[in-house]
Design a protein around this motif. Sequence first.
Motif, PDB file in Angstrom:
ATOM      1  N   ALA A  94       0.828  -1.326  -0.148  1.00 45.98           N
ATOM      2  CA  ALA A  94       0.082   0.057   0.264  1.00 45.98           C
ATOM      3  C   ALA A  94       0.919   1.312  -0.022  1.00 45.98           C
ATOM      4  O   ALA A  94       1.539   1.700   1.093  1.00 45.98           O
ATOM      5  CB  ALA A  94      -0.888   0.004   1.283  1.00 45.98           C
ATOM      6  N   ASP A  95       0.992   1.932  -1.140  1.00 50.88           N
ATOM      7  CA  ASP A  95       1.617   3.123  -1.051  1.00 50.88           C
ATOM      8  C   ASP A  95       1.025   4.318  -0.753  1.00 50.88           C
ATOM      9  O   ASP A  95      -0.153   4.320  -1.453  1.00 50.88           O
ATOM     10  CB  ASP A  95       2.333   3.249  -2.603  1.00 50.88           C
ATOM     11  CG  ASP A  95       2.998   1.974  -3.201  1.00 50.88           C
ATOM     12  OD1 ASP A  95       3.495   1.336  -2.267  1.00 50.88           O
ATOM     13  OD2 ASP A  95       3.146   1.816  -4.418  1.00 50.88           O
ATOM     14  N   TRP A  96       1.376   5.314   0.214  1.00 51.49           N
ATOM     15  CA  TRP A  96       0.588   6.514   0.444  1.00 51.49           C
ATOM     16  C   TRP A  96      -0.891   6.374   0.350  1.00 51.49           C
ATOM     17  O   TRP A  96      -1.513   6.929  -0.506  1.00 51.49           O
ATOM     18  CB  TRP A  96       1.368   7.629  -0.263  1.00 51.49           C
ATOM     19  CG  TRP A  96       1.454   7.339  -1.822  1.00 51.49           C
ATOM     20  CD1 TRP A  96       0.903   7.557  -2.773  1.00 51.49           C
ATOM     21  CD2 TRP A  96       3.016   6.896  -2.276  1.00 51.49           C
ATOM     22  NE1 TRP A  96       1.418   7.320  -4.052  1.00 51.49           N
ATOM     23  CE2 TRP A  96       2.683   6.954  -3.806  1.00 51.49           C
ATOM     24  CE3 TRP A  96       3.995   6.631  -1.735  1.00 51.49           C
ATOM     25  CZ2 TRP A  96       3.764   6.196  -4.578  1.00 51.49           C
ATOM     26  CZ3 TRP A  96       5.007   6.049  -2.564  1.00 51.49           C
ATOM     27  CH2 TRP A  96       4.811   6.039  -3.753  1.00 51.49           C
ATOM     28  N   PRO A  97      -1.646   5.266   1.241  1.00 52.76           N
ATOM     29  CA  PRO A  97      -2.844   5.193   0.834  1.00 52.76           C
ATOM     30  C   PRO A  97      -3.771   6.182   1.299  1.00 52.76           C
ATOM     31  O   PRO A  97      -3.730   7.302   2.243  1.00 52.76           O
ATOM     32  CB  PRO A  97      -3.076   4.087   1.868  1.00 52.76           C
ATOM     33  CG  PRO A  97      -2.151   4.095   2.873  1.00 52.76           C
ATOM     34  CD  PRO A  97      -0.786   4.601   2.092  1.00 52.76           C
ATOM     35  N   PHE A  98      -4.840   6.489   0.222  1.00 47.60           N
ATOM     36  CA  PHE A  98      -5.976   7.401   0.539  1.00 47.60           C
ATOM     37  C   PHE A  98      -6.914   6.696   1.149  1.00 47.60           C
ATOM     38  O   PHE A  98      -6.756   5.299   1.785  1.00 47.60           O
ATOM     39  CB  PHE A  98      -6.255   7.738  -1.129  1.00 47.60           C
ATOM     40  CG  PHE A  98      -7.768   8.674  -1.056  1.00 47.60           C
ATOM     41  CD1 PHE A  98      -7.923   9.621  -0.260  1.00 47.60           C
ATOM     42  CD2 PHE A  98      -8.465   8.163  -1.838  1.00 47.60           C
ATOM     43  CE1 PHE A  98      -9.187  10.329  -0.166  1.00 47.60           C
ATOM     44  CE2 PHE A  98      -9.799   8.903  -2.103  1.00 47.60           C
ATOM     45  CZ  PHE A  98     -10.084   9.987  -1.072  1.00 47.60           C
ATOM     46  N   LEU A  99      -7.954   7.255   1.649  1.00 47.81           N
ATOM     47  CA  LEU A  99      -9.138   6.575   2.406  1.00 47.81           C
ATOM     48  C   LEU A  99      -8.611   5.986   3.821  1.00 47.81           C
ATOM     49  O   LEU A  99      -9.196   5.262   4.289  1.00 47.81           O
ATOM     50  CB  LEU A  99      -9.646   5.280   1.650  1.00 47.81           C
ATOM     51  CG  LEU A  99     -10.107   5.526  -0.013  1.00 47.81           C
ATOM     52  CD1 LEU A  99     -10.342   4.404  -0.633  1.00 47.81           C
ATOM     53  CD2 LEU A  99     -11.592   6.579   0.266  1.00 47.81           C
ATOM     54  N   MET A 158       4.541  -0.594   3.355  1.00 49.52           N
ATOM     55  CA  MET A 158       4.088   0.803   2.895  1.00 49.52           C
ATOM     56  C   MET A 158       4.832   1.562   2.654  1.00 49.52           C
ATOM     57  O   MET A 158       6.224   1.458   2.859  1.00 49.52           O
ATOM     58  CB  MET A 158       3.023   1.169   4.032  1.00 49.52           C
ATOM     59  CG  MET A 158       1.799   0.171   4.393  1.00 49.52           C
ATOM     60  SD  MET A 158       0.463   0.573   5.686  1.00 49.52           S
ATOM     61  CE  MET A 158       0.107   2.440   5.079  1.00 49.52           C
ATOM     62  N   ALA A 159       4.561   2.671   2.009  1.00 46.79           N
ATOM     63  CA  ALA A 159       5.451   3.744   1.737  1.00 46.79           C
ATOM     64  C   ALA A 159       4.730   5.250   1.997  1.00 46.79           C
ATOM     65  O   ALA A 159       3.582   5.293   1.858  1.00 46.79           O
ATOM     66  CB  ALA A 159       5.919   3.871   0.269  1.00 46.79           C
ATOM     67  N   GLU A 176       8.606   2.523   4.255  1.00 45.05           N
ATOM     68  CA  GLU A 176       9.565   3.254   3.689  1.00 45.05           C
ATOM     69  C   GLU A 176       9.359   4.661   3.555  1.00 45.05           C
ATOM     70  O   GLU A 176       8.085   5.076   3.238  1.00 45.05           O
ATOM     71  CB  GLU A 176       9.677   2.590   2.191  1.00 45.05           C
ATOM     72  CG  GLU A 176      10.141   1.221   2.167  1.00 45.05           C
ATOM     73  CD  GLU A 176      11.444   0.870   2.426  1.00 45.05           C
ATOM     74  OE1 GLU A 176      12.418   1.717   2.770  1.00 45.05           O
ATOM     75  OE2 GLU A 176      11.996  -0.410   2.737  1.00 45.05           O
ATOM     76  N   VAL A 177      10.248   5.582   4.095  1.00 47.90           N
ATOM     77  CA  VAL A 177      10.065   6.929   4.111  1.00 47.90           C
ATOM     78  C   VAL A 177      10.673   7.617   3.233  1.00 47.90           C
ATOM     79  O   VAL A 177      11.981   7.457   2.914  1.00 47.90           O
ATOM     80  CB  VAL A 177      10.400   7.441   5.602  1.00 47.90           C
ATOM     81  CG1 VAL A 177      10.126   8.864   5.799  1.00 47.90           C
ATOM     82  CG2 VAL A 177       9.587   6.825   6.511  1.00 47.90           C
TER      83      VAL A 177
END
Length: 326
Positions: free
Chosen positions: A208-213, A270-271, A299-300
């Motif tokens: 999940a990259d920079w998730p919305f919702l 995630m990122a 990952e930041v």
Amino acid sequence: MGRQIGDLPLDELRNYRPELVNKPESFDAFWAEQKMSLNTIHPQVELTWRDYPVPNVEVADIVFTTWDKTPLTGILVKPKDVQVHEYPVILHFHGYTGSCGLAADFLKWTTLGVAVIAFDVRGQGSSPDFGIYPNGSRIQGWMLLGNQDPDNYYFTNVYRDILMQLKWIRSEDSPIHPTKLGVMGGSQGGGLALGAAGLDMTVDFAVADWPFLAHFERALEIALTGPYLEIVNYFKWNDPQYQTYDNLLQTLGYIDAVHFCNLITCPTLMAVGLEDATTPPSTVFAAFNHLKSEDKTMEVYPQFSHEMNPFHEEKKLAFIAKQLQN
């Protein structure tokens, strides 16, 4: 390290685990009822195989008639081997206003021996939306369709579609049989990937990259661009004194990705970009810090905003390769 624009410092973000004050008490019962209502419904699925120029890849166009007869368009991309019908499968979700994409977008996953299935979310890409929503608005956008009723809300319908897609992928009707099943996406797709992994706890891994919702109550306070502003502007032009705020937050509570995270135990990558004003870092860390997964990585990227990140694509390849080895 780097800049944090409009949100918490990184050391605070790493520990940001807000109380889930807007998670409805009936959240689990609501989704159990949704799953039960879909049990007897079987999608009609049409596949049309293409003559694709890459010799070691097969591509099919999909029309997936879902629970309410909405025909969702999609694509299947898989390694070419007429003798093999079992593959690791990734169900990929696209970003808000996007589409399932082109076969070329997924070729890197086929090099790992993975098949990818992706659909246009209802009403987006080439998919229509046969949903009936009980309200209008002076603000355009899918975020607002049915926003006062969780049972008839747009994203409730999207999650129902995902449950149907996961059931089909595992069924005898699927053209491939998943040896492992992962979910993946960025932005809207990242939020849907977390929702899918929480709704179907047998999913093997999630990206999940920079998730919305995710974490709506925070996002509505600090997001500066993107779909969260549909809701902000809805109040300005439809309810300037916020009389329906609590009810709308209750609706969003049933589809908030953060509320699914305590159900997710699979390995998760995630990122986040610390300059992201569309899905602010604190909303992303809220989801990450509520994950129950023992194997989870964030990952930041300090100077990235809400954008394609080629460096992270390398991280995702390594993560998925590791999941296939395990």
